[in-house]
Design an enzyme around this catalytic site. Structure first.
Site, PDB file in Angstrom:
ATOM      1  N   CYS A   1     -14.158   2.853 -28.061  1.00 24.65           N
ATOM      2  CA  CYS A   1     -15.445   3.519 -28.267  1.00 24.65           C
ATOM      3  C   CYS A   1     -16.175   3.772 -26.955  1.00 24.65           C
ATOM      4  CB  CYS A   1     -16.296   2.691 -29.215  1.00 24.65           C
ATOM      5  SG  CYS A   1     -15.488   2.584 -30.797  1.00 24.65           S
TER       6      CYS A   1
ATOM      7  N   PRO B   1       4.719  -5.075  -0.727  1.00 21.40           N
ATOM      8  CA  PRO B   1       4.641  -3.935  -1.637  1.00 21.40           C
ATOM      9  C   PRO B   1       4.484  -4.374  -3.088  1.00 21.40           C
ATOM     10  CG  PRO B   1       6.912  -4.403  -1.111  1.00 21.40           C
ATOM     11  CD  PRO B   1       6.089  -5.363  -0.300  1.00 21.40           C
TER      12      PRO B   1
ATOM     13  N   GLY C   1       0.765  -1.245   0.000  1.00 18.67           N
ATOM     14  CA  GLY C   1       0.000   0.000   0.000  1.00 18.67           C
ATOM     15  C   GLY C   1       0.788   1.284   0.000  1.00 18.67           C
TER      16      GLY C   1
HETATM   17  N1  LLP Z   1      -1.345  -7.000  -0.314  1.00 12.97           N
HETATM   18  C1  LLP Z   1      -2.662  -7.153  -0.537  1.00 12.97           C
HETATM   19  C2  LLP Z   1      -3.412  -8.102   0.283  1.00 12.97           C
HETATM   20  C3  LLP Z   1      -3.298  -6.407  -1.538  1.00 12.97           C
HETATM   21  O1  LLP Z   1      -4.597  -6.548  -1.748  1.00 12.97           O
HETATM   22  C4  LLP Z   1      -2.542  -5.491  -2.315  1.00 12.97           C
HETATM   23  C5  LLP Z   1      -3.177  -4.683  -3.356  1.00 12.97           C
HETATM   24  C6  LLP Z   1      -1.159  -5.382  -2.064  1.00 12.97           C
HETATM   25  C7  LLP Z   1      -0.608  -6.147  -1.034  1.00 12.97           C
HETATM   26  C8  LLP Z   1      -0.255  -4.465  -2.833  1.00 12.97           C
HETATM   27  O2  LLP Z   1      -0.619  -3.135  -2.706  1.00 12.97           O
HETATM   28  P1  LLP Z   1       0.344  -1.981  -3.274  1.00 12.97           P
HETATM   29  O3  LLP Z   1       1.647  -2.029  -2.489  1.00 12.97           O
HETATM   30  O4  LLP Z   1       0.584  -2.256  -4.712  1.00 12.97           O
HETATM   31  O5  LLP Z   1      -0.425  -0.736  -3.055  1.00 12.97           O
HETATM   32  N2  LLP Z   1      -5.464  -1.560  -9.242  1.00 12.97           N
HETATM   33  C9  LLP Z   1      -5.262  -0.545  -8.255  1.00 12.97           C
HETATM   34  C10 LLP Z   1      -4.539  -1.071  -7.024  1.00 12.97           C
HETATM   35  C11 LLP Z   1      -5.261  -2.233  -6.361  1.00 12.97           C
HETATM   36  C12 LLP Z   1      -4.511  -2.800  -5.175  1.00 12.97           C
HETATM   37  C13 LLP Z   1      -5.118  -4.077  -4.707  1.00 12.97           C
HETATM   38  N3  LLP Z   1      -4.415  -4.725  -3.634  1.00 12.97           N
HETATM   39  C14 LLP Z   1      -4.509   0.630  -8.889  1.00 12.97           C
HETATM   40  O6  LLP Z   1      -4.226   0.607 -10.084  1.00 12.97           O
HETATM   41  O7  LLP Z   1      -4.246   1.626  -8.221  1.00 12.97           O
END
Ligand code: LLP
Length: 419
Positions: A349, A281, A246
């Protein structure tokens, strides 16, 4: 470019945009457009910065495959010692194909099927992050039938507001994710009810593209007292504490914490805990390590408004359409000329098909190529064949060389598997 917040290797030298030491106009001649381009060095820098920031605590970085699951990228990360955070059988298959060791793989997601659970148990993954009671029961049953005792962590939903796009919030009580603290307390107390599994720790992922570290701190301030006051006095030891992913990145003007600041604010809260720390991450590692190249097909003027129509659309990069996400637009050859306000739109489209809206950018003409920045995470992985558009190639740059690591799909690929 190295600054406090942003780090990547897509920079101008004179008027040309480079990926590391490769001039992108030259790369585009070979790979064509649209194309995703990744920098090996940026991936490495992001991974190692985070890894170093937590060196004082035993930890494992489980890279979140959903951000970018290119086998070439996964192979690099495996080589640097990363584990994987997966959410499907398909991601497990990819991680294993790329050489990520099963004992470094953690598996989250609210809808794991029986087949996926059995596959992961057979492969001997490190642990499941369990999101509900029925899931815990199913993992228990499958484990007993296979004669194995997999580890599970209980994913806690701490009901914390992370101040990000509403679709990216996962740690508030109204979302489908995780288990409340009271229910988690019951599960730990009644753990003999699930003899097939070993309940080994706690997981918590509160959302994505989080800029305020205070959200993590608030979540930990709920979870750590639960461990210290509820669990430990009853002889329940926590072997793993997974704080999820996150961490936000710079797309535009965001000011997220550096990994160093992040660890400085997080680690003191874990004082006295022997649990191994897991981080998941995705975006932090991949986001600013990739770009999308796209070519201008037409400049269209309509009722006094200018549209830059490009050969890439929401099927290639859905983030602007889906989350109203901002991605910088940079020309591959910067003339430092007049700037104008335009919509950068694709050929799909739908009016929701745009890469940038009302954006002030250098004047472009048909044939120019632009880079859509910060597209390394949730770019290719969220792309589709919508409008029967072949998915674009992925190119990996390493120093002054580059390689097409995934071919552009063909029209034949589009109908493969149809009967
Ligand atoms: N761990 C879990 C349980 C998760 O659900 C996620 C992301 C992560 C780790 C990794 O999160 P990150 O470090 O990448 O923020 N499609 C969206 C993001 C969806 C994230 C879903 N879960 C976008 O394009 O912003």
């Amino acid at each position: 470019m190295i600054s406090l917040y942003i780090m990547h290797d897509f920079n101008y030298r004179h008027k040309y945009l480079y990926a590391e030491d490769v001039r992108l106009v030259d790369l585009a001649k070979k790979a064509g457009t649209p194309a995703y381009v990744y920098s090996r060095k940026s991936f490495y820098d992001h991974f190692s910065k985070l890894d170093k920031a937590f060196r004082k605590k035993p930890h494992l970085i489980c890279y979140s495959l959903k951000a970018n699951s290119s086998l070439s990228i996964l192979r690099l990360l495996a080589g640097w010692g990363a584990g994987a955070d997966i959410v499907s059988g398909g991601e497990l298959y990819r991680a294993l194909c790329a050489g990520i060791r099963p004992e470094k793989i953690v598996y989250a997601g609210v809808g794991k099927t029986e087949d996926e659970i059995a596959y992961a148990i057979r492969k001997g993954i490190l642990l499941f992050n369990v999101e509900s009671l029925p899931e815990l029961s199913l993992i228990n049953e499958v484990a007993l039938s296979l004669g194995k005792a997999p580890r599970v962590c209980i994913r806690i939903n701490p009901d914390i507001e992370p101040h990000t796009h509403s679709y990216l919030v996962t740690g508030k009580k109204e979302t489908k994710f995780g288990i409340s603290i009271p229910l988690a307390r019951e599960i730990f107390s009644d753990r003999i009810k699930w003899p097939g599994v070993h309940i080994a720790g706690i997981h918590c992922h509160i959302g994505s593209q989080i800029i305020e570290i205070s959200a993590y701190q608030k979540a930990l301030k709920k979870i750590i007292p639960f461990i210290k006051k509820d669990l430990e006095p009853r002889g329940i030891s926590i072997e793993f504490l997974n704080i999820g992913g996150g961490m936000g990145i710079v797309y535009n003007k965001e000011t997220p914490a550096t990994p160093q600041n992040f660890s400085r604010k997080i680690l003191p809260l874990m004082k006295g805990l022997n649990a191994k720390l897991i981080l998941e991450p995705g975006r932090f590692i991949a986001g600013n390590s990739g770009i999308l190249l796209t070519r201008v097909i037409y400049i269209k003027e309509s009722w006094g408004k200018k549209f830059v129509v490009v050969d890439s659309g929401m099927n290639d990069l859905i983030r602007p359409s889906l989350y109203n996400a901002h991605h910088e637009i940079r020309p591959l050859i910067s003339k430092k000329g007049k700037r104008e306000r335009v919509d950068v739109v694709g050929p799909i489209c739908e009016s929701g098909d745009f890469l940038a809206k009302a954006r002030l950018i250098e004047e472009l003409k048909a044939g120019d190529i632009i880079a859509v920045m910060s597209a390394g995470a949730y770019g290719f992985t969220m792309s589709s064949n919508y409008n029967s558009r072949p998915r674009v190639p992925e190119v990996l740059v390493n120093g002054s060389s580059f390689k097409i690591v995934r071919k552009r799909e063909t029209y034949k690929d589009l109908i493969r598997g149809e009967l």
